[in-house]
Motif scaffolding. Structure first.
Motif, PDB file in Angstrom:
ATOM      1  N   THR A  17       0.832  -1.208   0.000  1.00 41.84           N
ATOM      2  CA  THR A  17       0.000   0.000   0.000  1.00 41.84           C
ATOM      3  C   THR A  17       0.863   1.253   0.000  1.00 41.84           C
ATOM      4  N   SER A  18       1.907   1.267   0.796  1.00 44.61           N
ATOM      5  CA  SER A  18       2.793   2.437   0.851  1.00 44.61           C
ATOM      6  C   SER A  18       3.442   2.703  -0.502  1.00 44.61           C
ATOM      7  N   ALA A  24       1.415   6.631  -6.887  1.00 49.33           N
ATOM      8  CA  ALA A  24       0.254   7.471  -7.233  1.00 49.33           C
ATOM      9  C   ALA A  24       0.630   8.947  -7.161  1.00 49.33           C
ATOM     10  N   SER A  25       1.483   9.301  -6.208  1.00 53.64           N
ATOM     11  CA  SER A  25       1.902  10.708  -6.082  1.00 53.64           C
ATOM     12  C   SER A  25       2.865  11.106  -7.202  1.00 53.64           C
ATOM     13  N   HIS A  26       3.287  10.127  -8.003  1.00 54.84           N
ATOM     14  CA  HIS A  26       4.178  10.386  -9.136  1.00 54.84           C
ATOM     15  C   HIS A  26       3.505  10.066 -10.472  1.00 54.84           C
ATOM     16  N   GLY A  27       2.192  10.206 -10.514  1.00 56.11           N
ATOM     17  CA  GLY A  27       1.475  10.101 -11.785  1.00 56.11           C
ATOM     18  C   GLY A  27       0.829   8.769 -12.125  1.00 56.11           C
ATOM     19  N   THR A  30      -4.148   4.430  -9.537  1.00 58.09           N
ATOM     20  CA  THR A  30      -4.244   3.262  -8.657  1.00 58.09           C
ATOM     21  C   THR A  30      -5.649   2.689  -8.694  1.00 58.09           C
ATOM     22  N   VAL A  31      -5.717   1.419  -8.387  1.00 63.42           N
ATOM     23  CA  VAL A  31      -6.989   0.715  -8.255  1.00 63.42           C
ATOM     24  C   VAL A  31      -7.082   0.302  -6.792  1.00 63.42           C
ATOM     25  N   PRO A  32      -8.217   0.549  -6.131  1.00 66.52           N
ATOM     26  CA  PRO A  32      -8.328   0.216  -4.704  1.00 66.52           C
ATOM     27  C   PRO A  32      -8.037  -1.262  -4.429  1.00 66.52           C
ATOM     28  N   GLU A  33      -7.578  -1.525  -3.214  1.00 64.07           N
ATOM     29  CA  GLU A  33      -7.269  -2.908  -2.825  1.00 64.07           C
ATOM     30  C   GLU A  33      -8.508  -3.791  -2.907  1.00 64.07           C
ATOM     31  N   LYS A  67      -0.570   4.935 -16.651  1.00 59.86           N
ATOM     32  CA  LYS A  67       0.306   4.008 -15.937  1.00 59.86           C
ATOM     33  C   LYS A  67      -0.497   3.571 -14.708  1.00 59.86           C
ATOM     34  N   VAL A  68      -0.601   2.267 -14.489  1.00 58.57           N
ATOM     35  CA  VAL A  68      -1.488   1.738 -13.445  1.00 58.57           C
ATOM     36  C   VAL A  68      -0.712   0.880 -12.455  1.00 58.57           C
TER      37      VAL A  68
END
Length: 191
Positions: A17-18, A24-27, A30-33, A67-68
């Protein structure tokens, strides 16, 4: 890099998660857990459906050129069901494999996925889960059982090695947070 969906796998507390939040803070998108449906009972089928919805969302984002990164995937669901069946006599793994195994067989999808397995000692996962929050009886039965966690890890690593031999990377989670973050970020950018 742009044609891949990066999936972070590993035991609880291994840093998935971290790392996803950092990326995510770099573009990265994300897909939730877990994709929650408050109207559905939380049983095996709830988590199987959640994984199907997560993968569909990741593919949609990827198709749009994003980017995912994903926190866990169907591999965790398979590992959970396998370990639960093996240690506690449940019979849920065949159904999970039937539904989730399709992801590994879909060549078009298979070539978009890249897994980073965050390998940390089972004792660390056990400790972090124990301290994280109040667990109910069922959760304690699994998450506070080092044999269960060990079986999940063995299964996950075997599954990735067998089904995604060139589409996974094992990151031994033994350094500082900063070192692990750097290595995970490099794994994403180099694959």
């Amino acid at each position: 890099m742009k044609n891949s969906i990066y999936i972070f796998e590993g035991l609880p507390g291994s840093g998935k998660t971290s790392i996803c939040k950092h990326l995510a803070s770099h573009g990265f998108k994300t897909v939730p857990e877990i994709i929650y449906n408050k109207n559905q009972i939380k049983n095996q089928f709830y988590f199987l459906k959640s994984e199907e919805l997560k993968m569909a969302r990741a593919l949609k984002l990827n198709t749009r050129g994003h980017k995912v990164v994903m926190d866990r995937s169907f591999v965790s669901v398979l590992a959970f069901n396998y370990a639960r069946d093996k240690l506690f006599g449940y019979k849920s793994y065949p159904k999970a494999l039937e539904r989730m195994g399709a992801f590994a067989l879909n060549e078009g999808l298979k070539n978009k996925l890249f897994f980073i397995y965050m390998q940390s000692p089972v004792s660390v996962a056990f400790d972090r889960k124990r301290r994280k929050r109040k667990l109910n009886f069922i959760e304690r039965k699994f998450w506070l059982n080092e044999n269960f966690l060990s079986e999940m890890e063995k299964y996950s690593l075997h599954y990735l090695k067998t089904n995604f031999p060139k589409r996974h990377f094992v990151l031994e989670n033994r350094g500082t947070y900063r070192q692990i973050l750097l290595e995970a970020t490099e794994a994403v950018h180099n694959h």
